[in-house]
Design a protein around this motif. Structure first.
Motif, PDB file in Angstrom:
ATOM      1  N   SER A  99       0.831  -1.206   0.000  1.00 46.57           N
ATOM      2  CA  SER A  99       0.000   0.000   0.000  1.00 46.57           C
ATOM      3  C   SER A  99       0.868   1.259   0.000  1.00 46.57           C
ATOM      4  O   SER A  99       1.943   1.290   0.611  1.00 46.57           O
ATOM      5  N   ILE A 101      -0.077   4.048   1.458  1.00 43.76           N
ATOM      6  CA  ILE A 101      -0.580   4.930   2.518  1.00 43.76           C
ATOM      7  C   ILE A 101       0.541   5.408   3.442  1.00 43.76           C
ATOM      8  O   ILE A 101       0.584   6.593   3.831  1.00 43.76           O
ATOM      9  N   GLU A 102       1.469   4.542   3.796  1.00 45.34           N
ATOM     10  CA  GLU A 102       2.562   4.947   4.681  1.00 45.34           C
ATOM     11  C   GLU A 102       3.385   6.067   4.055  1.00 45.34           C
ATOM     12  O   GLU A 102       3.768   7.033   4.726  1.00 45.34           O
ATOM     13  N   SER A 103       3.652   5.949   2.752  1.00 45.55           N
ATOM     14  CA  SER A 103       4.403   6.995   2.052  1.00 45.55           C
ATOM     15  C   SER A 103       3.583   8.281   1.950  1.00 45.55           C
ATOM     16  O   SER A 103       4.134   9.381   2.063  1.00 45.55           O
ATOM     17  N   LEU A 104       2.288   8.151   1.715  1.00 45.82           N
ATOM     18  CA  LEU A 104       1.423   9.335   1.651  1.00 45.82           C
ATOM     19  C   LEU A 104       1.371  10.064   2.988  1.00 45.82           C
ATOM     20  O   LEU A 104       1.346  11.299   3.036  1.00 45.82           O
ATOM     21  N   GLU A 105       1.360   9.314   4.073  1.00 48.93           N
ATOM     22  CA  GLU A 105       1.355   9.940   5.396  1.00 48.93           C
ATOM     23  C   GLU A 105       2.616  10.766   5.615  1.00 48.93           C
ATOM     24  O   GLU A 105       2.577  11.860   6.182  1.00 48.93           O
ATOM     25  N   LEU A 106       3.763  10.238   5.149  1.00 51.32           N
ATOM     26  CA  LEU A 106       5.018  10.992   5.251  1.00 51.32           C
ATOM     27  C   LEU A 106       4.947  12.289   4.443  1.00 51.32           C
ATOM     28  O   LEU A 106       5.472  13.325   4.859  1.00 51.32           O
ATOM     29  N   LEU A 108       2.281  14.036   3.591  1.00 52.08           N
ATOM     30  CA  LEU A 108       1.129  14.910   3.868  1.00 52.08           C
ATOM     31  C   LEU A 108       1.502  16.375   4.128  1.00 52.08           C
ATOM     32  O   LEU A 108       0.828  17.278   3.609  1.00 52.08           O
ATOM     33  N   ALA A 131      -5.633   5.366  -2.372  1.00 53.53           N
ATOM     34  CA  ALA A 131      -4.973   6.657  -2.156  1.00 53.53           C
ATOM     35  C   ALA A 131      -5.995   7.792  -2.181  1.00 53.53           C
ATOM     36  O   ALA A 131      -5.933   8.727  -1.364  1.00 53.53           O
ATOM     37  N   PHE A 134      -7.915   7.945   1.071  1.00 55.18           N
ATOM     38  CA  PHE A 134      -7.075   8.492   2.139  1.00 55.18           C
ATOM     39  C   PHE A 134      -6.969  10.009   2.028  1.00 55.18           C
ATOM     40  O   PHE A 134      -7.114  10.741   3.017  1.00 55.18           O
ATOM     41  N   LEU A 135      -6.729  10.495   0.819  1.00 52.12           N
ATOM     42  CA  LEU A 135      -6.550  11.931   0.618  1.00 52.12           C
ATOM     43  C   LEU A 135      -7.845  12.691   0.875  1.00 52.12           C
ATOM     44  O   LEU A 135      -7.830  13.792   1.455  1.00 52.12           O
ATOM     45  N   HIS A 138      -8.528  13.616   4.256  1.00 44.65           N
ATOM     46  CA  HIS A 138      -7.726  14.750   4.712  1.00 44.65           C
ATOM     47  C   HIS A 138      -8.086  16.034   3.959  1.00 44.65           C
ATOM     48  O   HIS A 138      -7.292  16.978   3.911  1.00 44.65           O
TER      49      HIS A 138
END
Length: 333
Positions: A99, A101-106, A108, A131, A134-135, A138
């Motif tokens: 996934s 998501i972990e990279s997207l959290e970084l 953000l 993705a 998730f976005l 936010h």
């Protein structure tokens, strides 16, 4: 890490009654060969590994495989772009299961967008919906462009086709690219004129690409200036099925000759610095994979130009805004 779709491969082999299968595997997947081979071994199908290049779905080894007596071709790591094949051909896209998501959290804190376009390579395109969800949690609205002329899926980009990004560029403030490597997000930034945040699920990292790529433009200007001093030019066209832009190559040869340059048209399957060195050209024009002049130019002794940069060299277009080389149907043939 990769989904090699063993059940799908087995069904294909049984349906076609294959006794000998040719396999195309890109360099990045070669270490996974034992896993790739499993369904063939289980069904007792003989395998011939086509150990030449496997740069994309444009690089289809169907004719060579047929000459070797193969019944079918199984091509790994790319999505079908609709090219005709002389053999029954199966594309195994080797989707990455990890996934983003972990990279997207970084990333953000850097996503200062209210409206963002999502793009990915085929290995990651299956995670675009995840993705987007998730976005949007936010407060970021997402847009995904439809398939383009050489792509199969919404949001999918190639080195030679970022049509899905261009389609939504007027509606967004920037882009998020999901994948590995730098060529694709660089292309999206330059073509759309928008900031691109590239998130890499494999390394769990991100990198920002701005549309004003000053260092890149500086390097390409220097390449054009070196080529302009040359008297002999080699225009290189690929014999690969999905890269053979002979129409465009012929036009460039005629254009350079009219400008007084001694110009030769060369047809090559796998373009290498070693082969080009033998000819001693002052400059080269690559009318093949758009990635080569950008990513591999330093490997060649002579300056290497894209078709767009030829027009810049001859004073017919400015270098900015820079135009990435994309493959169009009208250039083929």
């Amino acid at each position: 890490m990769y989904d090699f779709e063993e059940a799908k491969v087995k069904e294909f082999l049984k349906r076609t009654g294959a006794k000998r299968a040719a396999l195309q595997v890109p360099a990045g997947l070669a270490p996974h060969l034992p896993e790739i081979m499993r369904p063939f071994d289980q069904l007792g199908v003989e395998v011939v590994i086509m150990a030449g290049s496997c740069y994309g779905a444009c690089d289809l080894a169907d004719e060579a495989a047929k000459k070797l007596g193969s019944d079918v071709l199984v091509h790994y790591g790319h999505a079908d772009m609709g090219l005709e094949s002389v053999l029954p051909t199966l594309f195994v896209e080797a989707r990455i299961e990890k996934s983003p998501i972990e990279s997207l959290e970084l990333a953000l804190p850097e996503l200062r967008f209210k409206r963002v376009g999502l793009v990915a390579t085929v290995q990651h395109v299956g995670h675009l919906e995840e993705a987007a969800n998730f976005l949007e949690l936010h407060g970021i609205q997402t847009f995904v462009g439809g398939p383009s002329t050489r792509t199969r899926y919404p949001g999918q980009v190639l080195g030679c086709d970022v049509g899905c990004a261009k389609a939504v560029a007027p509606m967004v403030e920037g882009f998020i690219y999901i994948g590995t490597g730098e060529f694709h997000p660089l292309g999206v930034a330059l073509v759309t004129g928008k900031k691109v945040v590239a998130v890499n699920p494999v390394s769990v990292s991100f990198k920002i690409f701005m549309p004003q790529q000053d260092e890149f433009i500086k390097e390409r200007k220097a390449m054009v200036a070196r080529a302009a001093l040359g008297k002999t030019f080699g225009v290189i066209v690929s014999t690969k099925k999905g890269q053979s832009r002979f129409n465009l190559a012929s036009k460039i040869v005629d254009l350079l000759r009219r400008e007084g340059k001694r110009t030769y048209l060369l047809a090559v399957d796998d373009i290498s610095p070693e082969v080009m060195k033998n000819f001693g050209f002052d400059a080269l024009v690559l009318v093949a994979c758009p990635r080569i002049p950008v990513d591999d130019a330093e490997r060649f002794e002579s300056p290497v130009l894209t078709p767009f940069e030829v027009l810049v060299m001859l004073g017919k277009l400015p270098i900015e805004p820079y135009r990435m080389d994309e493959i169009n149907k009208e250039d083929m043939g």
